[in-house]
Design a protein around this motif. Sequence first.
Motif, PDB file in Angstrom:
ATOM      1  N   ILE A 258       3.293  -3.748   0.714  1.00 16.24           N
ATOM      2  CA  ILE A 258       2.758  -3.022  -0.439  1.00 16.24           C
ATOM      3  C   ILE A 258       1.272  -2.744  -0.262  1.00 16.24           C
ATOM      4  CG2 ILE A 258       2.257  -3.173  -2.908  1.00 16.24           C
ATOM      5  CD1 ILE A 258       4.864  -4.667  -3.275  1.00 16.24           C
ATOM      6  N   GLU A 259       0.549  -3.726   0.246  1.00 12.21           N
ATOM      7  CA  GLU A 259      -0.890  -3.546   0.461  1.00 12.21           C
ATOM      8  C   GLU A 259      -1.155  -2.432   1.475  1.00 12.21           C
ATOM      9  OE1 GLU A 259      -4.878  -6.259   1.393  1.00 12.21           O
ATOM     10  OE2 GLU A 259      -2.879  -7.024   1.913  1.00 12.21           O
ATOM     11  N   LYS A 260      -0.356  -2.419   2.534  1.00 14.78           N
ATOM     12  CA  LYS A 260      -0.504  -1.357   3.533  1.00 14.78           C
ATOM     13  C   LYS A 260      -0.172   0.014   2.936  1.00 14.78           C
ATOM     14  CE  LYS A 260       0.300  -3.788   7.915  1.00 14.78           C
ATOM     15  NZ  LYS A 260       1.174  -3.854   9.122  1.00 14.78           N
ATOM     16  N   GLN A 261       0.902   0.059   2.151  1.00 16.09           N
ATOM     17  CA  GLN A 261       1.304   1.326   1.542  1.00 16.09           C
ATOM     18  C   GLN A 261       0.236   1.853   0.591  1.00 16.09           C
ATOM     19  OE1 GLN A 261       5.145   0.050  -0.028  1.00 16.09           O
ATOM     20  NE2 GLN A 261       6.202   1.374   1.440  1.00 16.09           N
ATOM     21  N   GLU A 262      -0.363   0.951  -0.163  1.00 16.01           N
ATOM     22  CA  GLU A 262      -1.423   1.369  -1.086  1.00 16.01           C
ATOM     23  C   GLU A 262      -2.621   1.928  -0.328  1.00 16.01           C
ATOM     24  OE1 GLU A 262      -2.135  -2.149  -3.351  1.00 16.01           O
ATOM     25  OE2 GLU A 262      -0.581  -1.687  -4.844  1.00 16.01           O
ATOM     26  N   MET A 263      -2.926   1.328   0.820  1.00  9.46           N
ATOM     27  CA  MET A 263      -4.045   1.826   1.614  1.00  9.46           C
ATOM     28  C   MET A 263      -3.724   3.207   2.197  1.00  9.46           C
ATOM     29  SD  MET A 263      -6.112   0.057   4.784  1.00  9.46           S
ATOM     30  CE  MET A 263      -7.046  -1.048   3.719  1.00  9.46           C
TER      31      MET A 263
END
Length: 350
Positions: A258-263
């Motif tokens: 999720i953190e990667k997707q948000e970035m």
Amino acid sequence: MKKLIFLLLAFLAACTSTETKKATSGSAVIINETVVASAMERIKTSQPGVDQTLLEKGIRHAASLWREEDGNPSDFIEFVKANYISDPVRRKEIFTKISNYMESVNGHFNDITLDLKKNLDEAAGEIDQIDQMYGNYSVGSHLSDDFFSNKIAFAIALNFPYYPLAEKEKLGPGWSREEWAMARLGDLFVSRVPANLNQALNTALGNCDMYIAEYNICMGKLRNEEGKQLFPDDMVLLSHWNLRDELKANYANKENGIEKQEMIATVMERIINQDIPEVVINDPDYEWYPFSNKVMQNGKAIEAAREPDTRYDLIVKTFRAMKDIDPYNPEMNTAMMRKFSWEMEISQEE
């Protein structure tokens, strides 16, 4: 944002270029109903038993493409009389010949195009200006003009007329493989777009391809607001489909997906809004914090100007190149209609 986009599209729609204004006279049809009726009567008299529905469709289609430089109405009637084929056996023979000729022409043009775009499409080293010039060149841009000039296009349009998508959907289920093939031949000459406009559109699209081909994001240089690196050092992703694919791939990442997707989503938003720092595009020398849009070099924060509005300048130029072609497509007079009804053949209200 939606209001801004609407106003932009409204402004673009109102912008009619010089080429478009000139097209009014250049695309004028000179064959009227009287001439069409006369041509039909000549064929009915000389070729009794002719399929009148197919005859009328062929004559009307050829007439819609006939221009003043092709000859006067009498010349059109004589052309129809000399070139219309009512005998099914003979028509099939001519169809086979045309198919072979077009396979050769299109096949060789495609081979040349692949060679001219090789340095743009493959990792073949540095891309120079000469590569872009060759890559933007359309070897087939004059083909339509040439075939109208030597009357090949009219012979095809007359004997193998175009069927709009609505007619294909209605009649197609009852067609044989051969009838479908002949209808496809009719798709070759639906409009009469001047070569310079075809080349202008190809150049505009080529410039877009070139822009995207050099639009890489060095993912290993991205940082979250805590300064943490989320992606491998050597990961470089092309905008936008590589970014999209990486975003999709992280749905299966239970650890920090999720953190990667948000970035990634933030990176894409920066690109769309054109506030991405220009220096971070295709350059591994800078660390970029997408959420705050901060840029670091050698451990120090630097002032970094945003990317110019190049992306939207290219979109506007492509729009105008497509709009210049609209008047030459009376049955499909918008790029949207041509994309759905002609290229993709998907019924869709505009």
